[in-house]
Enzyme design. Structure first.
Site, PDB file in Angstrom:
ATOM      1  N   LEU A 158       4.252  -4.252  17.387  1.00  0.00           N
ATOM      2  CA  LEU A 158       4.435  -3.097  17.789  1.00  0.00           C
ATOM      3  C   LEU A 158       3.891  -2.549  18.825  1.00  0.00           C
ATOM      4  CD1 LEU A 158       5.133  -1.526  14.217  1.00  0.00           C
ATOM      5  CD2 LEU A 158       6.614  -2.178  15.788  1.00  0.00           C
ATOM      6  N   ARG A 172      -9.771  -6.426   7.125  1.00  0.00           N
ATOM      7  CA  ARG A 172      -9.848  -7.673   6.306  1.00  0.00           C
ATOM      8  C   ARG A 172     -11.268  -8.564   6.529  1.00  0.00           C
ATOM      9  NH1 ARG A 172      -3.983 -10.151   7.518  1.00  0.00           N
ATOM     10  NH2 ARG A 172      -2.913  -8.123   7.552  1.00  0.00           N
ATOM     11  N   ASP A 180       7.412  -6.660   2.599  1.00  0.00           N
ATOM     12  CA  ASP A 180       6.413  -7.783   3.162  1.00  0.00           C
ATOM     13  C   ASP A 180       6.077  -8.858   2.068  1.00  0.00           C
ATOM     14  OD1 ASP A 180       5.676  -8.758   5.438  1.00  0.00           O
ATOM     15  OD2 ASP A 180       4.134  -7.082   5.809  1.00  0.00           O
ATOM     16  N   ASP A 218      37.467 -28.440  -9.139  1.00  0.00           N
ATOM     17  CA  ASP A 218      36.248 -28.052  -8.689  1.00  0.00           C
ATOM     18  C   ASP A 218      36.041 -28.072  -7.260  1.00  0.00           C
ATOM     19  OD1 ASP A 218      36.174 -31.012  -8.549  1.00  0.00           O
ATOM     20  OD2 ASP A 218      34.056 -30.645  -7.797  1.00  0.00           O
ATOM     21  N   ARG A 236       0.733  -1.388  -0.218  1.00  0.00           N
ATOM     22  CA  ARG A 236      -0.108  -0.067  -0.092  1.00  0.00           C
ATOM     23  C   ARG A 236       0.798   1.486   0.027  1.00  0.00           C
ATOM     24  NH1 ARG A 236      -4.545  -1.369   3.654  1.00  0.00           N
ATOM     25  NH2 ARG A 236      -5.966  -2.304   2.268  1.00  0.00           N
ATOM     26  N   ARG A 244      -5.737  -5.170  15.547  1.00  0.00           N
ATOM     27  CA  ARG A 244      -6.470  -5.472  14.222  1.00  0.00           C
ATOM     28  C   ARG A 244      -7.360  -6.574  14.479  1.00  0.00           C
ATOM     29  NH1 ARG A 244      -5.065  -7.428  10.417  1.00  0.00           N
ATOM     30  NH2 ARG A 244      -2.462  -7.672  10.999  1.00  0.00           N
ATOM     31  N   ASP A 264      42.545 -31.867 -11.668  1.00  0.00           N
ATOM     32  CA  ASP A 264      41.767 -32.273 -10.672  1.00  0.00           C
ATOM     33  C   ASP A 264      40.894 -33.523 -11.499  1.00  0.00           C
ATOM     34  OD1 ASP A 264      40.378 -33.259  -8.387  1.00  0.00           O
ATOM     35  OD2 ASP A 264      38.636 -31.769  -9.199  1.00  0.00           O
ATOM     36  N   ASP A 270      37.698 -35.817  -9.962  1.00  0.00           N
ATOM     37  CA  ASP A 270      36.429 -35.964  -9.883  1.00  0.00           C
ATOM     38  C   ASP A 270      35.794 -34.434  -9.992  1.00  0.00           C
ATOM     39  OD1 ASP A 270      35.552 -38.999  -9.446  1.00  0.00           O
ATOM     40  OD2 ASP A 270      37.439 -38.411  -7.951  1.00  0.00           O
ATOM     41  N   TYR A 326      -4.454  -9.470  -2.945  1.00  0.00           N
ATOM     42  CA  TYR A 326      -4.714  -8.912  -1.476  1.00  0.00           C
ATOM     43  C   TYR A 326      -5.469 -10.081  -0.636  1.00  0.00           C
ATOM     44  CZ  TYR A 326      -4.740  -6.023   2.357  1.00  0.00           C
ATOM     45  OH  TYR A 326      -4.576  -5.703   3.817  1.00  0.00           O
TER      46      TYR A 326
HETATM   47  C1  GDG Z   1       2.680  -6.293  10.957  1.00  0.00           C
HETATM   48  C2  GDG Z   1       3.234  -7.598  11.819  1.00  0.00           C
HETATM   49  C3  GDG Z   1       4.773  -6.365  12.732  1.00  0.00           C
HETATM   50  C4  GDG Z   1      -3.159  -0.395  15.920  1.00  0.00           C
HETATM   51  N1  GDG Z   1      -4.378   0.059  16.353  1.00  0.00           N
HETATM   52  C5  GDG Z   1      -4.480   1.462  16.130  1.00  0.00           C
HETATM   53  C6  GDG Z   1      -3.314   1.720  15.657  1.00  0.00           C
HETATM   54  N2  GDG Z   1      -2.441   0.521  15.513  1.00  0.00           N
HETATM   55  C7  GDG Z   1      -1.254   0.647  15.310  1.00  0.00           C
HETATM   56  C8  GDG Z   1      -0.274   0.257  16.415  1.00  0.00           C
HETATM   57  C9  GDG Z   1       0.994  -0.432  15.761  1.00  0.00           C
HETATM   58  C10 GDG Z   1       0.227  -1.002  14.398  1.00  0.00           C
HETATM   59  O1  GDG Z   1      -0.925  -0.203  14.365  1.00  0.00           O
HETATM   60  C11 GDG Z   1       0.096  -2.520  14.664  1.00  0.00           C
HETATM   61  O2  GDG Z   1       1.284  -3.204  14.642  1.00  0.00           O
HETATM   62  P1  GDG Z   1       1.601  -4.734  15.124  1.00  0.00           P
HETATM   63  O3  GDG Z   1       2.832  -4.776  15.157  1.00  0.00           O
HETATM   64  O4  GDG Z   1       1.136  -4.768  16.177  1.00  0.00           O
HETATM   65  O5  GDG Z   1       0.770  -5.549  14.234  1.00  0.00           O
HETATM   66  P2  GDG Z   1       0.459  -5.642  12.436  1.00  0.00           P
HETATM   67  O6  GDG Z   1      -0.400  -4.667  12.062  1.00  0.00           O
HETATM   68  O7  GDG Z   1      -0.218  -7.188  12.334  1.00  0.00           O
HETATM   69  O8  GDG Z   1       1.675  -5.419  11.870  1.00  0.00           O
HETATM   70  C12 GDG Z   1       3.580  -7.395  13.108  1.00  0.00           C
HETATM   71  C13 GDG Z   1       4.284  -5.233  12.119  1.00  0.00           C
HETATM   72  O9  GDG Z   1       3.964  -5.599  10.737  1.00  0.00           O
HETATM   73  C14 GDG Z   1       5.644  -4.187  11.831  1.00  0.00           C
HETATM   74  O10 GDG Z   1       6.729  -5.025  11.012  1.00  0.00           O
HETATM   75  O11 GDG Z   1       5.020  -5.960  14.081  1.00  0.00           O
HETATM   76  O12 GDG Z   1       3.927  -8.436  13.633  1.00  0.00           O
HETATM   77  O13 GDG Z   1       1.863  -8.623  11.916  1.00  0.00           O
HETATM   78  O14 GDG Z   1       1.766   0.655  15.579  1.00  0.00           O
HETATM   79  O15 GDG Z   1       0.144   1.420  17.068  1.00  0.00           O
HETATM   80  N3  GDG Z   1      -2.878   3.106  15.586  1.00  0.00           N
HETATM   81  C15 GDG Z   1      -3.922   4.123  15.724  1.00  0.00           C
HETATM   82  N4  GDG Z   1      -5.330   3.464  15.926  1.00  0.00           N
HETATM   83  C16 GDG Z   1      -5.519   2.243  16.160  1.00  0.00           C
HETATM   84  O16 GDG Z   1      -6.684   1.998  16.603  1.00  0.00           O
HETATM   85  N5  GDG Z   1      -3.786   5.375  15.646  1.00  0.00           N
END
Ligand code: GDG
Length: 735
Positions: free
Chosen positions: A384, A319, A147, A689, A13, A281, A506, A508, A93
């Site tokens: 995160l 999703r 990704d 080789d 995206r 999510r 050589d 073999d 997607y």
């Molecule tokens: C993928 C991998 C990996 C969530 N709800 C709200 C909101 N968020 C933000 C959080 C965080 C991000 O979204 C979610 O990140 P996660 O790491 O927890 O999970 P995924 O979306 O599944 O991300 C994961 C990541 O990529 C990075 O490499 O860690 O394992 O699955 O930043 O703060 N932000 C706001 N409102 C919300 O309701 N503003």
């Protein structure tokens, strides 16, 4: 690095939204973790890039974009939308990316959809990305692909841009080999090859790196050595780069007036109430169902906590067109209803559930206002949210309960780590967290904060970029020098002009291809003819130099007017002379001990076998299962080092699918040099080789054309791609 270098970021995206009001277009950049990481990286003085361009799927149409670009001119230059037709986009997607790869890589193989038309759409979309990038690519651009939606892209780019610098980062787990191999052959091989198109493949944790390397070894046969994967013609690095967050952004939010205000409002609604918070999510990988069940279990077991704790559960829509996601939502809502129905009282709602997305201030108010952050994914690449919670607790209060299945658990060991499928453990974890003394809370938070502060998202991006340029430098230093037509012509010219020519060949893998059993590789007519012709020229001195035993080579080649060096130099027969053996003694008791170790390995590794030579013993695993053979060879080397002590003049050689123990000081290098020193030809050529031929290349490099058969890195000056080039080359020279 020059200033003109551009960084091309590629993600599924585009992090931009386009809006239009009264014919005025407005472009807004979203604020995801990756966006802020790269923004901060670009602003950092150490970034060497002049520009950052972003490629990705757009939410707007091609028409809207054309109009907007006219109006916003240079603001849109760095944004490269890839326009994908709707049906293709959906199959890419919601189909292959999120109904095949996402569940599969998160260890939900029962959810994996096996649909070839989804795969085709996925392939096509990756191709469309490749096309767009290639169109705009300039020399020296650095491409960073992100990704699981774009796993095939690096290889598609590499095909057209062989010298480009390409990095790839996977944000989700890379599953264990046993899970990965369940994918159909075409998909799994193309995925691995796709990723290997890059120069650096990054993952969140060491386990994911190891899983990837094992899949590459088992399915494509490429070995990894100290994080470097060697393919036919390139070395690719795979390593861990645990993604992080903008630490200061979250830490500062604690004092932000807007955040404080929302926090106050929330605590006014629930005075004297401890709160547990979670936000994810809507996704079955996030373990929300188990979390609720564990909370229910906790309430059942701990009535003293009734009316004293509330669970603030935020689920962000995601999703929902995919079947499992819709079902998941329905089940979660039933669970929330069940818990509130069973335990709720006037003035106390055990679960406050919201199905929506929070704005940044609301999110931070929840992080900074809760007592416990309950983060329990059943599988998560990193997670995160757990890091953001820790960073935002400037007050050093609050407890993190974290699933050991989250990638972040590897870095946040001071949290209360739980197994998310164990409801008892989870419920106990909640209780421990609610009862944790303040002193301990702050001690744990302090340590975790320090870690996230020092390795923040800017460091993460920097770390990846530094490693990417290191890999490029390493590749350049190891670049193979293919002996193409020009080199071959030059060699022939030197040959024609020389008076005394020496050849070190050589056997073999160079003159004859490998066979399943060593005794099956006897020379064919073409090889014998070539050797005979080569040796019949009085200007030529031909030496076949091999690791084989004396008797076999004598049987096969003893009748030719050439020198034979066997067992890497332990036995020699110069043209027209008798065999001479090294004076070194391979004592029978050493042999016995080594044989014993190897024999054990034969039992433990089907289809492997021992070859006994006069001055060496070798364990071959060419015919064994690739992975087991390799594993057993590591174990054997380890145990051989233990039995060989300093008094034994023996060395362990890690050869091509063979582990050999032989006398020290006996190697192809010393043997070849000795013969060269006697004759001192004015044209010298050494070809081989195997790893053991490297000694010969080293010993002769200053006086000889040295040629490695195969594309692996070598001490030799030139490479032949494979054995099929060898005979035609010599036949041409003789002509
Ligand atoms: C993928 C991998 C990996 C969530 N709800 C709200 C909101 N968020 C933000 C959080 C965080 C991000 O979204 C979610 O990140 P996660 O790491 O927890 O999970 P995924 O979306 O599944 O991300 C994961 C990541 O990529 C990075 O490499 O860690 O394992 O699955 O930043 O703060 N932000 C706001 N409102 C919300 O309701 N503003």
């Amino acid at each position: 690095m020059s200033q003109a270098k551009r960084l091309l970021i590629v993600s599924n995206r585009l992090p931009y939204q386009l809006s239009e009001e009264d014919d005025e277009f407005k472009l807004t950049m979203s604020s995801g973790g990756l966006v802020s990481a790269l923004k901060s990286y670009m602003e950092n003085s150490s970034a060497d890039f002049s520009d950052m361009h972003w490629y990705g799927n757009a939410d707007f149409s091609e028409k809207e974009w054309a109009k907007a670009s006219e109006q916003l001119a240079e603001k849109t230059d760095a944004i490269k939308p890839v326009f994908i037709p709707k049906n293709l986009k959906e199959k890419h997607y919601s189909g292959f990316s999120n109904s095949t790869l996402w569940p599969h890589f998160h260890y939900f193989p029962t959810f994996t959809k096996y649909d070839q038309s989804d795969y085709k759409a996925y392939y096509k979309v990756n191709e469309m990305f490749a096309k767009k990038i290639i169109e705009n690519y300039q020399k020296d651009d650095v491409i960073w692909v992100h990704d699981y939606q774009l796993l095939l892209l690096p290889e598609m780019l590499r095909r057209k841009l062989p010298d480009a610098t390409i990095g790839f980062f996977l944000h989700i787990p890379f599953p264990s080999f046993e899970i990965f191999r369940m994918l159909p052959r075409e998909w799994r091989e193309n995925i691995l090859r796709g990723m290997l198109g890059s120069d650096l493949v990054g993952f969140h944790t060491n386990d994911y790196v190891l899983h990837f390397q094992k899949s590459v070894r088992m399915l494509l046969g490429y070995e990894s050595k100290r994080r470097l994967i060697q393919t036919e013609n390139r070395a690719i690095r795979s390593d861990l780069f645990p993604i992080s967050i903008d630490y200061h952004l979250f830490n500062k939010s604690f004092d932000k007036p807007e955040v404080k205000k929302i926090k106050r409002q929330m605590s006014n609604l629930m005075p004297n109430m401890k709160t547990i918070f979670s936000v994810d999510r809507l996704d079955y990988t996030k373990g929300i169902g188990n979390r609720l069940r564990a909370y229910e279990h906790f309430l059942k077991e701990n009535p003293e906590w009734h009316e004293k704790v509330t669970f603030n559960l935020v689920v962000v829509p995601s999703r929902d067109v995919i079947k499992q996601y819709g079902e998941n939502k329905r089940k979660l809502e039933e669970l929330v209803g069940r818990i509130n129905g069973a335990f709720g009282k006037m003035g106390w709602q055990p679960v406050v559930y919201q199905y929506r997305s929070l704005n940044f201030d609301e999110l931070c108010a929840c992080y900074t206002g809760c007592d416990v952050a309950l983060i329990t994914p059943v599988r998560d690449g990193m997670n995160l949210v757990s890091k953001e919670f820790v960073a935002s607790r400037k007050d050093l209060k609050g407890v993190l309960v974290l699933s050991e299945m989250a990638g972040s658990a590897a870095e946040l060991g001071e949290a209360i780590l739980i197994n998310p499928t164990d409801l008892d453990e989870l419920a106990t974890g909640i209780k421990r967290a609610l009862n944790m003394p303040l002193m301990m809370q702050s001690r744990h938070l302090e340590i975790m904060q320090e870690r996230i502060r020092t390795y923040d998202v800017n460091m993460w991006a920097q770390d990846f970029m530094t490693e990417l340029s290191n890999v490029k430098a390493l590749q350049a230093s190891k670049k193979i020098r293919q002996a193409g037509p020009v080199v071959k012509r030059d060699i022939k010219k030197q040959y024609d002009n020389a008076d005394k020519r020496m050849f070190f060949l050589d056997y073999d893998g160079t003159l004859m291809p490998f066979q399943s059993q060593p005794h099956l590789a006897q020379p064919n007519e073409r090889v014998l003819n070539m050797l005979e012709k080569l040796a019949s020229d009085p200007k030529n001195i031909v030496t076949v130099i091999s690791g084989r035993d004396r008797d076999t080579l004598n049987d096969w080649l003893g009748h030719l007017p050439i020198n034979l060096v066997t067992e890497h130099g332990a036995a020699k027969k110069m043209k027209g002379e008798d065999w001479k053996l090294t004076e070194k003694v391979f004592r029978p008791e050493w042999r016995q001990e080594i044989y014993h170790q190897m024999k054990l390995n034969v039992h433990r590794c089907a289809k492997s076998f021992i070859e006994e030579k006069n001055f060496a013993v070798a364990w071959h695993y060419r015919n064994a299962d690739k992975d087991l053979g390799f594993l057993r060879s590591r174990e054997l080397i380890d145990s051989l080092y233990r039995v060989i002590n300093n008094n034994m003049p023996l060395q362990v050689i890690d050869g091509n699918k063979v582990v050999e123990v032989r006398m020290t000081g006996v190697d192809k290098g010393s043997a070849a040099r000795e013969i060269y020193d006697q004759e001192k030809g004015d044209f010298v050529l050494a070809i081989g080789d195997d790893r053991t031929d490297e000694d010969m290349f080293r010993a002769l490099n200053e006086v000889a054309y040295t040629i490695k058969v195969g594309t692996e890195n070598s001490e030799a000056k030139y490479n032949f791609t494979n054995i099929s080039e060898v005979l035609p080359f010599f036949e041409d020279i003789i002509d």
